[in-house]
Design a protein around this motif. Structure first.
Motif, PDB file in Angstrom:
ATOM      1  N   ALA A 144       0.575  -0.449   0.116  1.00  0.00           N
ATOM      2  CA  ALA A 144       0.167  -0.141   0.081  1.00  0.00           C
ATOM      3  C   ALA A 144       1.008   1.415   0.081  1.00  0.00           C
ATOM      4  N   LEU A 145       1.784   1.572   1.245  1.00  0.00           N
ATOM      5  CA  LEU A 145       2.889   2.271   0.884  1.00  0.00           C
ATOM      6  C   LEU A 145       3.586   2.733  -0.620  1.00  0.00           C
ATOM      7  N   GLN A 146       3.779   1.528  -1.101  1.00  0.00           N
ATOM      8  CA  GLN A 146       4.825   1.985  -2.478  1.00  0.00           C
ATOM      9  C   GLN A 146       2.973   2.389  -3.339  1.00  0.00           C
ATOM     10  N   ALA A 147       2.184   1.688  -3.478  1.00  0.00           N
ATOM     11  CA  ALA A 147       1.320   2.022  -4.706  1.00  0.00           C
ATOM     12  C   ALA A 147       0.916   3.530  -4.557  1.00  0.00           C
ATOM     13  N   ALA A 148       1.417   4.218  -2.838  1.00  0.00           N
ATOM     14  CA  ALA A 148       0.153   5.598  -2.793  1.00  0.00           C
ATOM     15  C   ALA A 148       2.136   5.613  -3.379  1.00  0.00           C
ATOM     16  N   ALA A 149       2.664   5.900  -2.894  1.00  0.00           N
ATOM     17  CA  ALA A 149       3.931   6.797  -3.414  1.00  0.00           C
ATOM     18  C   ALA A 149       3.981   6.417  -4.391  1.00  0.00           C
TER      19      ALA A 149
END
Length: 356
Positions: A144-149
């Protein structure tokens, strides 16, 4: 092209830094050595404990910030189950006092009341209950963090090993991979167990191979997250839905090289963990366990390092209790990288160490 920031390491902290930097408008490249969802480091798996229960006010404040950021990122990542600390009361009282001073809900329960509420655990004395504790899904959180980034413009690049990092000026550093040399105004090193290899001599980091396990439940829930202050040993645990109750000794594994560790369960350590479970966790079958292999990377004090040296921001030493703070650590990294704002004194690099 000179980027605003290159992040070395795509685990939890590097991914959180990418999110926070990208949504602040920075041009960000995240480089991860391994494939998405790999199991070689310390950010994989389905469960991590979340808790506000610390004896140090700055950790409580950081966990509170992280709680809000987890909810902002994706509320489904964090489930509040409640948590307990039990065992050595002298070790638990400073936590209870700090929670009370911070206005965080928590209360002491008699052993009999705690046993009636959580029959899967054995208690022999008063239990500190804190309802704002629970579990995070580690793999989903990193994704989720990578997708948001990426949604904010960051480039996420897996399968790229960084072989060296070098300072070239007050606002310039180079990152060397097998195929190219990249430049950025800031380089964030969040490489977990590989940090000391990239920045030799900078930090006194210890890398160990830990061996928790999932045990098959034989009693119905509910299951809180739990810390047992058991003499010189701390034991942690929580339910991992679909896999069992995760139980582990805190930071007692052998020192390893992250590139050559064997991932194998050591029979003696596995037997000691089963003996502990047999005595203290009646709600699971001690003979039905699935060992887990992971690394801890820790400093001598077990405090993290989140600090800046010139164009480098170093984020290291999170193992054992860092995952819960992930999005707030990303914010600290962002501030250090972009504004030069002072970091938290607890997380500073010790004086007298040189930047490579």
């Amino acid at each position: 092209m000179t980027l605003d920031a290159i992040i070395v390491g795509g685990g939890a902290m590097g991914s959180a830094a990418a999110w926070q930097l990208a949504r602040a408008g920075a041009r960000v490249l995240l480089l991860e050595r391994f494939e998405p969802g790999h199991t070689r480091g310390a950010s994989h798996g389905a469960s991590r404990i979340f808790r506000l229960a610390y004896a140090q006010p700055d950790y409580i404040g950081l966990a509170r910030e992280a709680l809000e950021l987890w909810r902002e990122l994706d509320p489904s990542l964090l489930e509040l189950t409640g948590g307990v600390d039990h065992g050595d009361r002298a070790s638990i009282e400073p936590i209870a006092n700090a929670l009370a001073a911070a206005g965080v809900p928590g209360r002491w329960l008699p052993a009999a009341e705690a046993t009636a509420r959580w029959p899967g655990l054995r208690f022999t004395g008063p239990v500190l209950f804190h309802p704002s504790s629970g579990r995070l899904h580690a793999d989903k959180a990193v994704a989720a963090l990578q997708a948001a980034a990426a949604a904010h413009g960051a480039t996420i690049q897996h399968g790229t090993e960084v072989t060296s990092v070098a300072v070239r000026g007050d606002d310039l550093a180079e990152v060397v991979t097998a195929g190219e040399t990249l430049r950025a105004r800031r380089v964030i090193v969040a490489a977990g167990a590989w940090t000391a290899k990239l920045l030799p001599g900078l930090l006194p980091l210890r890398v160990t191979q830990e061996q928790p396990a999932h045990f098959a439940p034989v009693a119905p829930g509910p299951w809180p997250s739990f810390i047992h202050h058991h003499g010189a040993t701390a034991v942690y645990g929580l339910l991992t839905p679909g896999e069992g109750v995760k139980v582990g000794f805190h930071g007692n594994g052998p020192v390893v090289d992250p590139d050559t560790r064997d991932y194998a369960a050591e029979p003696g350590r596995a037997a000691r963990l089963r003996d502990y479970v047999r005595e203290w966790i009646p709600g699971v079958d001690p003979d039905r366990d699935a060992p887990i292999s992971c690394t801890y990377t820790t400093t001598p004090t077990s405090d993290f390092v989140v600090d800046r040296r010139g164009p480098l921001v170093i984020a290291a030493g999170f193992s054992g209790h860092g995952f819960k703070f992930t999005p707030a650590i990303g914010r600290l990294i962002r501030d250090l990288a972009l504004t030069g704002a002072p970091g938290m004194p607890r997380f500073a690099i010790a004086g007298g160490q040189e930047t490579p």
